[in-house]
Enzyme design. Structure first.
Site, PDB file in Angstrom:
ATOM      1  N   ASN A   1      33.155  33.717  38.346  1.00  0.00           N
ATOM      2  CA  ASN A   1      32.413  33.046  37.279  1.00  0.00           C
ATOM      3  C   ASN A   1      32.274  33.968  36.072  1.00  0.00           C
ATOM      4  OD1 ASN A   1      31.503  30.291  37.685  1.00  0.00           O
ATOM      5  ND2 ASN A   1      30.419  31.042  39.498  1.00  0.00           N
TER       6      ASN A   1
ATOM      7  N   GLU B   1      30.533  21.405  35.032  1.00  0.00           N
ATOM      8  CA  GLU B   1      31.064  22.755  34.814  1.00  0.00           C
ATOM      9  C   GLU B   1      32.021  22.770  33.622  1.00  0.00           C
ATOM     10  OE1 GLU B   1      30.933  25.779  35.461  1.00  0.00           O
ATOM     11  OE2 GLU B   1      30.038  26.163  37.415  1.00  0.00           O
TER      12      GLU B   1
ATOM     13  N   ASP C   1      26.305  32.361  36.574  1.00  0.00           N
ATOM     14  CA  ASP C   1      27.364  31.350  36.630  1.00  0.00           C
ATOM     15  C   ASP C   1      28.197  31.472  35.353  1.00  0.00           C
ATOM     16  OD1 ASP C   1      28.880  28.915  37.176  1.00  0.00           O
ATOM     17  OD2 ASP C   1      27.258  28.335  38.507  1.00  0.00           O
TER      18      ASP C   1
ATOM     19  N   ASN D   1      38.241  27.987  40.467  1.00  0.00           N
ATOM     20  CA  ASN D   1      36.878  27.875  39.951  1.00  0.00           C
ATOM     21  C   ASN D   1      36.866  28.157  38.451  1.00  0.00           C
ATOM     22  OD1 ASN D   1      34.171  27.223  40.772  1.00  0.00           O
ATOM     23  ND2 ASN D   1      33.592  29.336  40.349  1.00  0.00           N
TER      24      ASN D   1
ATOM     25  N   ARG E   1      39.249  27.098  46.750  1.00  0.00           N
ATOM     26  CA  ARG E   1      39.757  26.349  45.595  1.00  0.00           C
ATOM     27  C   ARG E   1      39.658  27.222  44.348  1.00  0.00           C
ATOM     28  NH1 ARG E   1      35.464  25.134  42.352  1.00  0.00           N
ATOM     29  NH2 ARG E   1      33.452  24.563  43.282  1.00  0.00           N
TER      30      ARG E   1
END
Length: 303
Positions: A160, A30, A210, A115, A113
């Protein structure tokens, strides 16, 4: 030799094929970004708890183990990174891997969490979260402005596609579970998004939106998780280009290299069955394709 095959036209859409650059087998690659001064590419394997880097042709590969999952990051002018770790924001030394946490992120919530994140044209770091446990819309998106944190979007399940138009007046964002990329008017002076609207929606079989990046022409390049592709959309939302990636879970992308015309693409092994992994042995790799439009130089986080 790392470039693509030729393009073809199909109802006005160009198609290119990405090639494997680094067979890194990331669990969840990522946050890929090009650092122009260091002439290096950086990305994170969130689930592998490691920071990766290489040059524009995949050489001089380095990996640094971390003591917590690094979800996204911003470069700083002093050589450090502002890291969005699973447990919060921290200053990160990319050479030693040492970090100093300074802002917790919803540590009381199980399965939540940090991102995806992106830096706006003024040097603010905009970063969201994910509810990995239940995919419920319970996480906020933060704007980090010279150390001050405030919420700019709330009630998100999986943040995202945080990216900004060349003039900094449009912010792109997706809550991945919705399958839609949003556009907002963005105030460069205050860092405030407003006037939410639909930019593009993905259809059946196209995967989920994404990570994204924006080029000098205002085109938005978006990774399709589960869709085996990166798609470029014009500023009006028209589909312009499809980059075919030979593995399904495509996670993020960035334009870089000396000419800023190399599109680097991260992928993931998560959410793949053993049979899928056997059929896609290069899943989790870093891919590349040369494209005909330049990227925008990454803005550093302003401390």
């Amino acid at each position: 030799m790392m470039a693509t095959a030729g393009a073809r036209e199909d109802i006005g859409v160009s198609f290119l094929d990405a090639q494997l650059l680094v067979d890194c087998k990331n669990l969840l690659g990522e946050g890929v970004q090009w650092h122009p001064r260091r002439r290096r590419l950086f990305w994170t394997d969130i689930k592998g708890q490691a920071l990766w880097s290489c040059d524009e042709v995949g050489g001089n590969l380095k990996t640094k183990a971390l003591d917590a999952p690094l979800c996204s990051f911003a470069f700083c002018d002093d050589g450090r990174m502002l890291g969005a770790f699973a447990d919060g924001l921290a200053w990160l030394d990319p050479i030693t891997g040492q970090r100093r946490l300074f802002e917790d992120y919803q540590t009381e919530a199980v399965g939540v969490r940090m991102n995806d994140g992106g830096v706006d044209r003024q040097g603010r770091f905009v970063v969201g979260g994910i509810d990995e446990a239940e995919r419920k819309p319970i996480t906020p998106v933060w704007s980090v402005d010279r150390g001050r944190v405030r919420v700019v979007i709330d009630d998100v399940a999986i943040a995202n596609s945080i990216a900004f138009s060349p003039d900094g007046r449009v912010m792109y964002f997706t809550d991945t579970v919705e399958g839609e990329i949003r556009a907002y008017d963005y105030n460069p002076a205050t860092g405030t998004p407003s006037k939410r609207r639909s930019f593009v929606s993905l259809g059946e079989g196209e995967g989920k939106p994404d990570g994204s990046t924006v080029d000098v022409e205002g085109g938005l390049w978006n990774a399709r998780f589960g869709g085996g592709a990166v798609a470029r959309y014009l500023p009006d939302g028209t589909l312009d280009t499809i980059i075919r990636v030979p593995v399904p879970n495509v996670t993020s992308c960035a334009l870089g290299g000396p000419t800023m015309r190399r599109l680097f693409i991260t992928t993931a092994q998560i959410e793949m069955t053993p049979a899928m992994l056997d059929a896609n042995p290069q899943a989790g790799g870093l891919y590349v394709v040369d494209v005909p439009v330049r990227g925008i130089q990454q803005v550093s986080y302003k401390r």
